[in-house]
Enzyme design. Structure first.
Site, PDB file in Angstrom:
ATOM      1  N   GLU A 289      37.053  17.957  51.407  1.00 27.50           N
ATOM      2  CA  GLU A 289      37.811  19.193  51.168  1.00 27.50           C
ATOM      3  C   GLU A 289      39.284  19.048  51.568  1.00 27.50           C
ATOM      4  OE1 GLU A 289      35.820  22.159  53.521  1.00 27.50           O
ATOM      5  OE2 GLU A 289      36.565  21.359  55.405  1.00 27.50           O
TER       6      GLU A 289
ATOM      7  N   GLU B  70      31.328  23.208  60.089  1.00 25.29           N
ATOM      8  CA  GLU B  70      31.915  23.621  61.372  1.00 25.29           C
ATOM      9  C   GLU B  70      30.799  23.640  62.430  1.00 25.29           C
ATOM     10  OE1 GLU B  70      33.870  24.314  58.070  1.00 25.29           O
ATOM     11  OE2 GLU B  70      32.512  25.952  58.529  1.00 25.29           O
TER      12      GLU B  70
END
Ligand code: NOJ
Ligand code: CA
Length: 686
Positions: free
Chosen positions: A491, A467
């Site tokens: 993911e 992120e």
């Protein structure tokens, strides 16, 4: 292959080059003349001209006499001010630069920085609003930045917007996703006519037959991240992620902006092999980089994403000492350098997305950091640390030094950081005590990531940021910034809502990867994990997963699947054992964005080459010329390819391994299944 000599040029040599370069450039217009001032790239192919008109500064760009960017504005907007008119650009300096420099690790050991520079001053009656634009023209694109040098020292500056425009002179197809996405940079790429783009994150890539461009930024330091706003008819304006109060950027005294960049190529491969972003960053601030280690690593990770264990404490807690040791054994058997462990510390028990509960020096009772790191050392396997913040930066900041000390004391050399939060929801306490919410890529978060990285570097710890703010080449200046996430990674293939479509990885090389390395975590072998619905599982073949280790560059590459899944395919796993993470040179081969991507890389310090090819949902054959191999050498090619009946929908694990001798000048036809790929090791025989 002999190494290319590195020419590190002395300041005197650079000054001489500047003088010679100036003489070779387009003759100057008179200093006070409104005529455009122009500069060409070293080969002369690209020409940029800049001028003022009606009180505004503009630039335009052409390649071989054909307009690429029509007149587009330059400069910034200051809060609460009308535009301050500027006068004709006055040339302050010209120069030319040709230097080779070396990366401590990377996709290319030696990088050439070859450009012509033009510094132009746009003066204003309000002298503190006068600015210089420094343009650097390379043969594969350009960068420029603004320098507001006449702002008094100590003066508070509030920038509210950017004037910079990108007015494309032709019609293009764009590859992009919208800015202001709640999942930060983890969005599905769209592909449509330039006209359809309302806003775009960077890198923003556009193409038409024979011409591709990509807009990005370099050296994003103490500034807000830039994105694009579409105004229709191929016209775009730069915009900045603002602070919660609407101000885009706060500075004190004279300042310089990050570089605005435009890569230009005739093929997708030329964009991918451009090194402009790195060249526009400052040299390393870390003198001794010997402690920074590229590596492959396993993780107590994928099993949690599959729901086979939990981040939180309790009977299913995955980060327990025995389980971590099991992964360390696997890492040692497989020649991997480390094991990442998530969910090891207090804070994962409730709604961990809130973040304020995370404790960065308090392991759960079943995670014995001392025992784990001792065990790892005995095997030659590192523990890779993990700092999930849930976006609660103030909680993390209050423990940052302590948390980094904790890892340093256990000899942990790399930490993955995480900032899971809605893109516009990073809480911060304002001066009046209220909680405000910042953008993931505003100046606040840009500076926060820099602070974390500096705290890590001070302890000889490297960072892999998830992120993150999009990479802008800062790894040159801070080589402990090993890798980042910053796109939909593997993911998403565990979460199934839906998973990444096959074409995703064929787009990344020409969009996300132009920014820098990505911690995608390739290498899943159990592609179905019991799921029968195709878009709920990994939408690729096993050969495609192998190829990703070459296609998607990262100095840290995860080997994420469960050890027992790799044990089922030991012959295919050999490719993962062999494939390096540090390269001598990289060459992107013939590729079509959204259809297939092919990359060849030479191992650093060795003559062997590796090739990765990934394909979208349509089976296809592509013939590649092996002219990247060293002439006169013979190689044994071990080819890991899709079996003839492989298909990501029905037979994803069908692969075959064949060996043949090859040499430069040969061609290989890569037959790739739907969602397939091909991975090749070229072992030098003489
Ligand atoms: C998001 C990261 O990308 C992923 O790798 C991680 O496992 C989760 N956050 C939880 O930390
Ligand atoms: Ca396609």
């Amino acid at each position: 292959m002999p190494h290319r000599p590195i020419t590190l040029r002395s300041p005197l040599a650079l000054t001489l080059a500047a003088a010679v370069g100036a003489a070779l450039l387009t003759p100057l217009a008179g200093a006070a003349s409104p005529a455009p001032v122009c500069v060409r790239s070293p080969s002369g192919a690209l020409e940029l001209c800049t001028y003022a008109q009606g009180g505004h500064a503009y630039y335009r760009l052409q390649r071989d006499g054909v307009a690429l960017l029509a007149p587009s504005e330059l400069g910034l907007v200051f809060a609460g001010e009308q535009a301050t008119p500027v006068r004709a650009g006055r040339v302050v300096q010209r120069g030319s630069h040709d230097e080779h420099w070396q990366q401590p690790w990377g996709e290319e050991r030696v990088i050439r920085d070859h450009h012509n520079e033009l510094r132009v001053n746009f003066s204003s009656t309000r002298k503190e609003r006068s600015f210089d634009v420094v343009f650097r023209l390379f043969d594969d694109g350009l960068g420029w930045r603004y320098e507001y040098r006449q702002i008094p020292a100590g003066a508070a500056v509030a920038i509210s917007d950017e004037r910079t425009e990108f007015n494309f002179a032709d019609r293009y197809q764009a590859w992009w996703f919208e800015a202001h996405h709640p999942a930060n940079l983890e969005a599905v790429y769209q592909h449509a006519d330039l006209e359809a783009v309302r806003s775009a994150e960077l890198p923003f890539t556009i193409e038409r037959p024979g011409t591709l461009m990509s807009i990005h930024q370099a050296a994003l330091v103490d500034f807000a991240s830039m994105y694009l706003q579409g105004r229709g008819k191929g016209r775009f304006k730069a915009a900045l992620y603002p602070w919660a109060d609407g101000i885009a950027v706060r500075k004190t005294g004279p300042f310089t902006t990050p570089w605005r960049t435009v890569l230009v190529g005739s093929t997708p491969a030329q964009l991918a092999d451009s090194r402009i972003t790195l060249n526009l960053n400052e040299p390393s601030k870390i003198a001794d980089t010997s402690w920074i280690k590229p590596m492959k690593y396993a993780g107590v990770w994928w099993e949690i994403h599959l729901g086979k264990g939990t981040w939180k404490s309790g009977p299913e807690h995955a980060a327990n000492t025995a389980n971590v040791k099991r992964y360390m054994d696997f890492a040692q058997r497989s020649g991997l350098g480390g094991v990442l462990v998530e969910g090891w510390n207090e804070g994962w028990d409730g709604d961990w997305g809130k973040g304020v509960e995370f404790r960065f020096d308090r392991p759960y009772p079943d995670f014995d950091t001392g025992e784990i790191t001792r065990y790892g050392k005995s095997l030659g396997v590192e523990l890779i640390g993990h700092h999930e913040t849930g976006g609660a930066t103030e909680n993390y900041a209050s423990q940052l030094e302590r948390g980094m000390d904790y890892y340093r004391d256990f000899g942990v050399a790399a930490v993955k950081t995480g900032y899971v939060a809605n893109g516009g929801h990073y809480p911060r306490t304002a001066a009046n005590g209220t909680t405000v919410y910042e953008w993931y890529a505003g100046q606040y978060m840009v500076n926060f990531h820099a602070r974390v990285n500096a705290a890590a570097a001070a302890r000889h710890i490297s960072v892999v940021a998830h992120e993150p703010v999009m990479d802008t080449g800062l790894r040159r200046t801070w080589p402990n910034m090993l890798s980042r996430e910053g796109a939909r990674g593997q993911e998403y293939n565990a979460w199934g809502k839906p998973t990444n479509a096959p074409e995703h990885v064929t787009i990344l090389s020409f969009t996300r990867m132009l920014a820098g390395p990505m911690d995608f975590t390739p290498g899943i072998f159990d592609l179905e994990f019991g799921k029968t619905v195709v878009d709920q599982r990994v939408q690729s073949t096993l050969a495609n997963q192998l190829a990703l280790y070459v296609v998607l560059y990262s100095p840290v590459q995860m080997v994420p699947d469960l050890p027992e899944n790799y044990a089922k395919y030991p012959d295919a796993f050999q490719f993962i054992r062999d494939v390096p993470v540090d390269w001598e040179r990289s060459r992107t081969l013939d590729s079509v964005i959204g259809d297939y991507a092919i990359v060849a890389r030479q191992q650093r310090g060795a003559p062997d080459w590796y090739l990765g090819a990934v394909n979208d949902e349509n089976a296809r054959s592509v013939t590649v010329a092996l002219d990247f191999l060293e002439a006169g050498k013979r190689y044994e090619a071990t080819i890991y390819r899709d079996a003839s009946d492989a298909d990501y929908r029905s037979k994803p694990q069908a692969y075959e391994i064949v060996r043949q001798q090859v040499a430069a000048g040969d061609k290989l036809t890569l037959a790739m299944a739907a969602g397939g790929g091909c991975a090749i090791r070229f072992r030098a025989l003489d």
